[in-house]
Write a protein that holds these residues in place. Structure first.
Motif, short mmCIF file in Angstrom:
data_model
loop_
_atom_site.label_atom_id
_atom_site.label_comp_id
_atom_site.label_asym_id
_atom_site.label_seq_id
_atom_site.Cartn_x
_atom_site.Cartn_y
_atom_site.Cartn_z
N ARG A 5 40.76 39.16 38.62
CA ARG A 5 40.70 39.34 37.16
C ARG A 5 40.45 38.02 36.45
NH1 ARG A 5 44.90 43.91 34.89
NH2 ARG A 5 44.15 45.63 36.18
N GLU A 6 41.11 36.99 36.90
CA GLU A 6 40.92 35.67 36.29
C GLU A 6 39.47 35.22 36.45
OE1 GLU A 6 43.78 33.36 38.33
OE2 GLU A 6 45.50 34.22 37.25
N GLN A 7 38.90 35.48 37.63
CA GLN A 7 37.51 35.09 37.86
C GLN A 7 36.55 35.89 36.99
OE1 GLN A 7 37.91 35.74 42.17
NE2 GLN A 7 37.19 33.66 42.47
N LEU A 8 36.92 37.10 36.65
CA LEU A 8 36.08 37.97 35.81
C LEU A 8 36.39 37.82 34.33
CD1 LEU A 8 36.21 41.19 38.02
CD2 LEU A 8 34.14 39.88 37.48
N GLY A 9 37.40 37.02 33.99
CA GLY A 9 37.77 36.86 32.60
C GLY A 9 38.52 38.05 32.04
N LEU A 10 39.22 38.79 32.90
CA LEU A 10 39.98 39.96 32.49
C LEU A 10 41.46 39.61 32.38
CD1 LEU A 10 38.32 42.67 34.80
CD2 LEU A 10 37.71 42.06 32.45
#
Length: 219
Positions: A159-164
């Motif tokens: 999620r962090e990598q996807l900006g979520l």
């Protein structure tokens, strides 16, 4: 230094399989020679997709450069595009520059596509375990990440990598845009995510088998 290099390589994943290249057996050699770190990578077949291969070689070089005090050389072995990939990564070029006229844009969107698939698969795995434990679909859409007792670090990392949203107060189940999933659409979403998970697991097993056959065992 060896432990730091190992941890760095552990952070590099096959974009399609979402597993560390170390666990997959893709690291053929890792050594320090003088002031230079030298790493050799190998893949299951001679014709593995060059865009995936480029991502792994470039990611490995970046991860190692962040912890190595000297120079870093990452080399792909036994691949039809090894010369172009190795030269491009060493020069700090993008995929387009390494493969002029062949690449359809840079690799950021490809990376995001597989991150989304991994994120969906992790959500499905957690949801399936909760459903087996007696939770309902309505329960799941009301839950937050902080409500889950099991380890959610891999899900949060994607999620962090996807900006979520990835904090404890974030919904447990979200779509690709970070919006909460409703109970009505959840069963279909979970079935589709399960298909993605099965595909990832199947491809990982296939790659391991091919690599072992090609090199006579994983070391």
């Amino acid at each position: 230094m060896e432990s730091a290099l190992r941890r760095a390589l552990d952070s590099v994943v096959d974009p399609e399989l979402d597993e560390p290249i170390t666990d997959l057996g893709f690291v053929a050699a890792c050594e320090v020679v003088g002031d230079e770190v030298r790493v050799d990578l190998r893949l299951p077949t001679y014709f593995c997709a060059p865009n995936f291969a480029y991502l792994m070689v470039a990611d490995a070089r970046d991860a190692l450069a962040a912890v190595a005090p000297g120079r870093v050389r990452v080399r792909l072995l036994d691949h039809f595009a090894a010369e172009e990939i190795n030269a491009g990564v060493a020069a700090g070029e993008g995929f387009d520059a390494a493969f002029p006229g062949m690449a359809a844009g840079e690799l950021d969107e490809l990376r995001r596509t597989f991150l989304r698939k991994a994120h969906a698969a992790y959500q499905q795995q957690i949801a399936a375990r909760l459903l087996r434990a007696g939770r309902t679909h309505v329960d799941l859409v009301r839950m937050r990440l902080g409500d889950v007792a099991e380890d959610t670090s891999r899900l949060r990392r994607r999620r962090e990598q996807l900006g979520l949203p990835s904090d404890d107060g974030a919904p447990l189940l979200v779509d690709d845009h970070g919006l909460p999933v409703d109970a009505e659409s959840l069963p279909l979403r979970l079935r589709l995510a399960r298909t993605t998970q099965v595909s990832i697991e199947g491809n990982a097993g296939w790659c391991r088998g091919l690599l072992e056959t090609r090199y006579g065992g994983l070391h």
